[in-house]
Design an enzyme around this catalytic site. Structure first.
Site, PDB file in Angstrom:
ATOM      1  N   GLN A 108      -3.305  23.268 152.526  1.00 49.40           N
ATOM      2  CA  GLN A 108      -3.534  21.975 151.899  1.00 49.40           C
ATOM      3  C   GLN A 108      -4.624  21.208 152.651  1.00 49.40           C
ATOM      4  OE1 GLN A 108      -2.127  20.935 149.055  1.00 49.40           O
ATOM      5  NE2 GLN A 108      -3.085  18.931 149.077  1.00 49.40           N
ATOM      6  N   ASP A 121      -6.809  29.207 145.942  1.00 48.05           N
ATOM      7  CA  ASP A 121      -7.591  27.999 145.654  1.00 48.05           C
ATOM      8  C   ASP A 121      -8.998  28.342 145.152  1.00 48.05           C
ATOM      9  OD1 ASP A 121      -6.254  25.526 146.103  1.00 48.05           O
ATOM     10  OD2 ASP A 121      -6.309  25.845 148.269  1.00 48.05           O
ATOM     11  N   LYS A 152       4.114  21.781 144.502  1.00 47.62           N
ATOM     12  CA  LYS A 152       3.632  23.161 144.357  1.00 47.62           C
ATOM     13  C   LYS A 152       4.773  24.136 144.627  1.00 47.62           C
ATOM     14  CE  LYS A 152      -1.118  21.981 145.526  1.00 47.62           C
ATOM     15  NZ  LYS A 152      -2.125  21.845 146.586  1.00 47.62           N
TER      16      LYS A 152
END
Ligand code: GUN
Length: 307
Positions: A102, A125, A58
């Site tokens: 994460q 997200d 990422k």
């Protein structure tokens, strides 16, 4: 030998590369026109090897697109209070437009408490209940629009690219997770599909799948969907990433990645299908970057690009 069904393959990797190119161009344009550099903060708690790989990928992809990516690595024993304090600091940092923690987080931390703490406009997200609610109610434009979870967003882009208008199509989403299944169903509903959410308890699962013009498999069961579960000509999107044993004489411990769909039998029947790897996975990261740029624009009163 070339695959006789090659034209059925939806090339997620190529699609993601093209999208990342457009993201890079937009980042340059926004920098030049507004002096704004989109910033993404990626937080990893602990040292799970798979998460480390995801987080590294990422960060690398963000940097390549001209997005400032900052890494925050916290020890496995980090308390929930410490993580929440970091999230608060990132919420208040005007150079940070997107925050990604994460998952999974270690057991002493409640993931929902962390997601709830992220400012909804920075929740790239799209996991915060405010964003879930905005997606469910169709609040998709304006400064307070939903941030849409990256994996379903990428799936919809690939479907619209391949099929055009999705309205009236029968869509079956196999899997009901908050990260993929539920938001995927919401996006397909918005696209005027007739949507069924199926899962491990669904009666006559294969029959239900066989009704689908669009079948999205996101159950986490290796190669569960067989060719005879698929309606001839259907578009199949395989979200699964499963590591299975594939021993050879040279390497008895060899593993390989497979999806939730049995690709070999499925491609014989489907009209279009995403491979694993090289399908949905690369699009998820590209959509994370797109969401970061969208978030940066919204936070600064700039019209976000249409991806
Ligand atoms: N872990 C596995 N997938 C994801 C994702 O899309 N976002 C975050 N934050 N963690 C994950």
């Amino acid at each position: 030998m070339t695959n006789p069904h090659a034209d059925k393959i939806i090339d997620g990797k190529g699609f993601a590369e093209a999208l990342r190119g457009r993201i890079g161009e937009n980042v340059t344009r926004i920098k030049d026109a507004h002096g704004l550099t989109p910033g993404l903060a990626v937080v990893l708690v602990g040292d799970d090897p798979a998460s480390q790989v995801y987080v590294r990928n990422k960060g690398k992809a963000a940097a390549e697109a001209g997005i400032t990516a900052t890494d925050h690595r916290l020890d496995d024993s980090t308390s929930q209070a410490e993580l929440l304090a970091l999230v608060e600091q990132l919420n208040n940092d005007p150079a940070v437009h997107g925050i990604l923690v994460q998952l999974p987080v270690p057991n002493q931390i409640d993931p929902n408490a962390v997601i709830d703490a992220i400012a909804p406009g920075k929740d790239v997200d799209g996991f915060h209940v405010i964003n879930t609610g905005r997606l469910a109610t169709g609040q998709m434009t304006g400064p307070d629009a939903a941030m849409v979870p990256c994996t379903p967003l990428g799936c919809r882009m690939m479907l619209e690219d391949r099929l055009g208008d999705l309205s009236g199509l029968d869509a079956v989403v196999l899997g009901r997770s908050n990260i993929v299944g539920k938001p995927m169903a919401a996006l397909l509903t918005q696209a005027s599909c007739t949507v069924t959410i199926a899962h491990s308890r669904t009666k006559d699962l294969a029959d239900v799948c066989r009704r689908a013009d669009i079948l999205v498999a996101a159950v986490g069961r290796p190669q569960m969907v067989q060719g005879d579960w698929i309606k001839p000509g259907a578009a199949v999107i395989d979200v699964g990433i499963n590591r299975i044993a594939a021993p050879t004489e040279d390497d008895p411990n060899k593993m390989r990645l497979v999806g939730d769909v049995d690709f070999e039998s499925a491609i014989e029947v489907a009209g279009a299908i995403t491979p694993v790897p090289g399908g949905v996975g690369p699009m998820t990261i590209a959509c994370l970057l797109a969401n970061t740029v969208t978030a940066a624009c919204r936070q600064n009163g700039i019209d976000p690009p249409v991806w």
